[in-house]
Design an enzyme around this catalytic site. Structure first.
Site, short mmCIF file in Angstrom:
data_model
loop_
_atom_site.label_atom_id
_atom_site.label_comp_id
_atom_site.label_asym_id
_atom_site.label_seq_id
_atom_site.Cartn_x
_atom_site.Cartn_y
_atom_site.Cartn_z
N GLU A 1 -10.01 -4.31 -23.97
CA GLU A 1 -9.78 -5.87 -24.01
C GLU A 1 -11.21 -6.53 -23.93
OE1 GLU A 1 -7.00 -7.20 -24.64
OE2 GLU A 1 -5.71 -5.38 -24.47
N ASN B 1 -13.79 -0.69 -23.04
CA ASN B 1 -12.79 -1.29 -22.61
C ASN B 1 -11.79 -1.85 -23.94
OD1 ASN B 1 -10.78 -3.41 -21.48
ND2 ASN B 1 -12.20 -3.57 -19.73
N ASN C 1 -12.44 2.08 -7.81
CA ASN C 1 -11.17 2.43 -7.80
C ASN C 1 -10.81 3.00 -6.09
OD1 ASN C 1 -10.59 1.57 -10.17
ND2 ASN C 1 -10.78 3.56 -11.08
N VAL C 2 -10.00 2.89 -5.75
CA VAL C 2 -9.33 3.59 -4.33
C VAL C 2 -8.70 4.74 -4.63
CG1 VAL C 2 -9.90 1.17 -3.12
CG2 VAL C 2 -7.54 1.94 -3.84
N HIS D 1 -15.18 0.40 -3.11
CA HIS D 1 -14.01 -0.25 -2.45
C HIS D 1 -13.19 0.58 -1.50
CE1 HIS D 1 -14.15 -3.74 -5.63
NE2 HIS D 1 -15.26 -3.69 -5.06
N SER E 1 -12.39 -5.46 -15.34
CA SER E 1 -12.32 -6.81 -15.96
C SER E 1 -13.67 -7.83 -15.73
CB SER E 1 -11.33 -7.71 -15.30
OG SER E 1 -11.02 -7.59 -13.77
N TYR F 1 0.65 -1.22 0.06
CA TYR F 1 0.08 0.08 0.02
C TYR F 1 0.98 1.24 0.03
CZ TYR F 1 -4.46 -2.44 0.07
OH TYR F 1 -5.54 -3.14 -0.42
N ALA G 1 -10.42 4.45 -22.50
CA ALA G 1 -11.54 5.15 -21.90
C ALA G 1 -11.11 6.70 -22.12
CB ALA G 1 -11.50 4.93 -20.39
C1 BJW Z 1 -8.69 -0.25 -19.77
C2 BJW Z 1 -7.64 0.54 -20.16
C3 BJW Z 1 -8.11 1.99 -20.58
C4 BJW Z 1 -6.86 -1.25 -19.26
N1 BJW Z 1 -9.27 2.35 -20.82
N2 BJW Z 1 -10.04 0.04 -20.06
C5 BJW Z 1 -19.78 -14.28 -6.57
C6 BJW Z 1 -18.95 -15.17 -7.35
C7 BJW Z 1 -17.65 -15.34 -7.39
C8 BJW Z 1 -16.98 -14.86 -6.12
C9 BJW Z 1 -17.62 -14.01 -5.27
C10 BJW Z 1 -18.76 -13.59 -5.30
N3 BJW Z 1 -19.30 -12.90 -4.44
C11 BJW Z 1 -18.23 -12.64 -3.88
C12 BJW Z 1 -16.94 -13.40 -4.19
C13 BJW Z 1 -15.56 -13.41 -3.60
C14 BJW Z 1 -14.90 -12.02 -4.10
C15 BJW Z 1 -14.68 -12.11 -5.66
O1 BJW Z 1 -15.26 -11.55 -6.39
N4 BJW Z 1 -13.89 -13.02 -6.12
C16 BJW Z 1 -13.41 -13.05 -7.50
C17 BJW Z 1 -11.99 -12.72 -7.77
C18 BJW Z 1 -13.80 -14.43 -8.01
N5 BJW Z 1 -15.43 -10.70 -3.72
C19 BJW Z 1 -15.27 -10.33 -2.42
O2 BJW Z 1 -14.70 -11.02 -1.55
C20 BJW Z 1 -15.94 -9.15 -1.98
N6 BJW Z 1 -16.70 -9.19 -0.70
C21 BJW Z 1 -17.61 -9.90 -0.73
O3 BJW Z 1 -18.34 -10.14 -1.48
O4 BJW Z 1 -18.29 -10.00 0.87
C22 BJW Z 1 -19.26 -10.86 0.98
C23 BJW Z 1 -19.31 -10.45 2.46
C24 BJW Z 1 -20.72 -10.04 2.64
C25 BJW Z 1 -20.98 -9.87 4.07
C26 BJW Z 1 -19.94 -9.82 5.06
C27 BJW Z 1 -18.81 -10.31 4.72
C28 BJW Z 1 -18.57 -10.58 3.28
C29 BJW Z 1 -14.83 -8.00 -2.06
C30 BJW Z 1 -14.06 -7.69 -3.20
C31 BJW Z 1 -13.01 -6.66 -2.79
C32 BJW Z 1 -12.17 -6.29 -4.00
N7 BJW Z 1 -10.91 -5.56 -3.32
C33 BJW Z 1 -9.90 -5.27 -4.46
C34 BJW Z 1 -9.01 -4.33 -3.61
C35 BJW Z 1 -9.34 -3.20 -3.05
C36 BJW Z 1 -8.39 -2.36 -2.41
C37 BJW Z 1 -7.22 -1.97 -2.99
O5 BJW Z 1 -7.19 -1.28 -4.26
O6 BJW Z 1 -6.15 -2.13 -2.71
O7 BJW Z 1 -10.61 -4.18 -5.31
S1 BJW Z 1 -9.28 -6.34 -5.42
C38 BJW Z 1 -9.17 -5.40 -6.91
O8 BJW Z 1 -10.02 -6.14 -7.82
C39 BJW Z 1 -9.82 -3.96 -6.51
C40 BJW Z 1 -10.54 -3.65 -7.72
O9 BJW Z 1 -11.23 -2.71 -7.47
C41 BJW Z 1 -11.23 -4.84 -8.07
C42 BJW Z 1 -11.55 -5.03 -9.56
O10 BJW Z 1 -10.50 -4.74 -10.48
P1 BJW Z 1 -10.79 -3.72 -11.80
O11 BJW Z 1 -11.03 -2.63 -11.37
O12 BJW Z 1 -11.79 -4.48 -12.64
O13 BJW Z 1 -9.44 -4.10 -12.20
P2 BJW Z 1 -8.45 -4.97 -13.25
O14 BJW Z 1 -6.99 -4.92 -13.14
O15 BJW Z 1 -9.10 -6.38 -13.07
O16 BJW Z 1 -9.10 -4.88 -14.60
C43 BJW Z 1 -8.49 -3.63 -15.42
C44 BJW Z 1 -9.55 -3.49 -16.74
O17 BJW Z 1 -9.16 -2.37 -17.30
C45 BJW Z 1 -8.85 -4.60 -17.76
O18 BJW Z 1 -10.13 -5.25 -18.21
C46 BJW Z 1 -8.45 -3.90 -18.78
O19 BJW Z 1 -8.35 -4.46 -20.31
C47 BJW Z 1 -9.08 -2.49 -18.60
N8 BJW Z 1 -8.16 -1.37 -19.25
N9 BJW Z 1 -6.40 -0.08 -19.87
C48 BJW Z 1 -10.20 1.25 -20.68
N10 BJW Z 1 -7.03 2.86 -21.03
#
Ligand code: BJW
Length: 260
Positions: A230, A228, A111-112, A128, A204, A76, A246
């Site tokens: 991709e 996106n 995003n954070v 988040h 994603s 972090y 974007a």
């Molecule tokens: C461009 C570009 C350009 C590049 N222009 N685009 C249901 C099904 C399956 C699993 C689960 C489910 N429900 C819950 C889960 C478990 C889990 C989960 O989803 N796991 C999956 C991986 C399978 N979810 C959780 O645990 C969540 N909590 C929960 O559900 O709790 C239940 C509960 C209820 C009550 C009590 C207790 C529990 C929480 C999820 C938290 C995610 N946290 C993070 C970290 C945040 C802090 C930090 O930043 O440090 O969030 S992980 C990380 O992934 C971050 C992001 O916000 C998140 C999403 O990522 P994002 O933004 O999509 O980024 P990328 O890198 O993946 O993609 C980037 C994209 O940009 C790509 O597509 C590129 O192509 C594109 N791109 N250039 C436009 N110029």
């Protein structure tokens, strides 16, 4: 299909999305790391998303923090130093401009980095959390706002930050396995359920519950558009897909709306 045809097709698709926006009264936007990529913030997934060979799923968890808080803080602090140097890009700014054109506009961001608020977006749900806030690991009501100017001094060797109660502080962000703030999640579901159009930008679409919002919008009758460069697992479900950065496509949409 050659590059020229691709560009032509994208242009006509941009015009199609512009038409949908021109008819809309309520707009929702869901953003992910990709919108900040053009500001220089690394995304999470893909080869460039790794940090010292760790994946986000291995670091962004309460278990990782309990096991090795120094490692998690190192990640972090590295990200804060990085984010302290970046500014909003044309994609963030186009969303600010678009917000002023609709009676109802909600920007839901995973995003954070705080760049949407920094750009001037007003109705933002940071579902988040925010990397610039610390929270007590024992008492979540103890919150501490940090400034980008503090990040330069936060070397990897600095002692881990502690609350006045003595417990370790942690970033006020949502890790895997943790629930989102219920008020934020309810507001996000409400916004996509009442939207005429949902733009899904730079994510994603694999992390839930955010990744479920497009389906909620679709079931409620909204048009759902992905922006996106991709393909994502949800691309086949989208009503329209704009392939490209974007920072180029959102300003194009904003120009179309402003021209009427
Ligand atoms: C461009 C570009 C350009 C590049 N222009 N685009 C249901 C099904 C399956 C699993 C689960 C489910 N429900 C819950 C889960 C478990 C889990 C989960 O989803 N796991 C999956 C991986 C399978 N979810 C959780 O645990 C969540 N909590 C929960 O559900 O709790 C239940 C509960 C209820 C009550 C009590 C207790 C529990 C929480 C999820 C938290 C995610 N946290 C993070 C970290 C945040 C802090 C930090 O930043 O440090 O969030 S992980 C990380 O992934 C971050 C992001 O916000 C998140 C999403 O990522 P994002 O933004 O999509 O980024 P990328 O890198 O993946 O993609 C980037 C994209 O940009 C790509 O597509 C590129 O192509 C594109 N791109 N250039 C436009 N110029």
């Amino acid at each position: 299909m050659n590059g020229k045809t691709d560009r032509h097709d994208n242009r006509s698709l941009v015009i199609d999305v512009g038409r949908l926006l021109a008819r809309a009264r309520a707009v929702a936007v869901l953003t992910g790391a990709g919108i900040s990529a053009e500001s220089g913030v690394p995304t999470f997934r893909g080869p460039d998303g790794l940090w010292r060979n760790f994946r986000a799923e291995e670091l962004a968890t309460p278990e990782a923090f309990a096991r090795d808080p120094a490692l998690v803080w190192e990640w972090y602090r590295w990200r804060r130093r990085w984010m302290a140097t970046v500014v909003p890009n044309p994609g963030h700014l186009a969303l600010v401009s678009l917000e002023s054109r609709f009676p109802a506009f909600t920007l839901i961001t995973q995003n954070v980095d705080g760049l949407h608020v920094c750009a001037g977006s007003r109705h933002v749900l940071e579902i988040h959390g925010n990397i610039w806030r610390d929270r007590c690991s024992r008492n979540p009501a103890h919150l501490f706002q940090r400034q980008p100017s503090d990040a330069a001094g936060s070397s990897e060797a600095a002692p881990l930050p502690r609350c006045h109660c003595g417990a370790l502080l942690r970033p006020d962000v949502v890790w895997f396995g943790e629930g989102l703030n219920p008020a934020h999640l309810d507001a996000a579901v409400e916004a996509v359920s009442s939207a005429d159009i949902l733009l899904v930008v730079g994510t994603s679409s694999v992390v839930y519950p955010a990744a479920a919002l497009p389906a909620v919008a679709r079931q409620a009758g909204a048009d759902v558009v992905e922006i996106n460069p991709e393909e994502t697992p949800q691309s086949p479900e989208m009503d329209l897909v704009l392939r490209g950065p974007a920072g180029v496509l959102l300003p194009e949409l904003d120009r179309l709306i402003r021209q009427g």
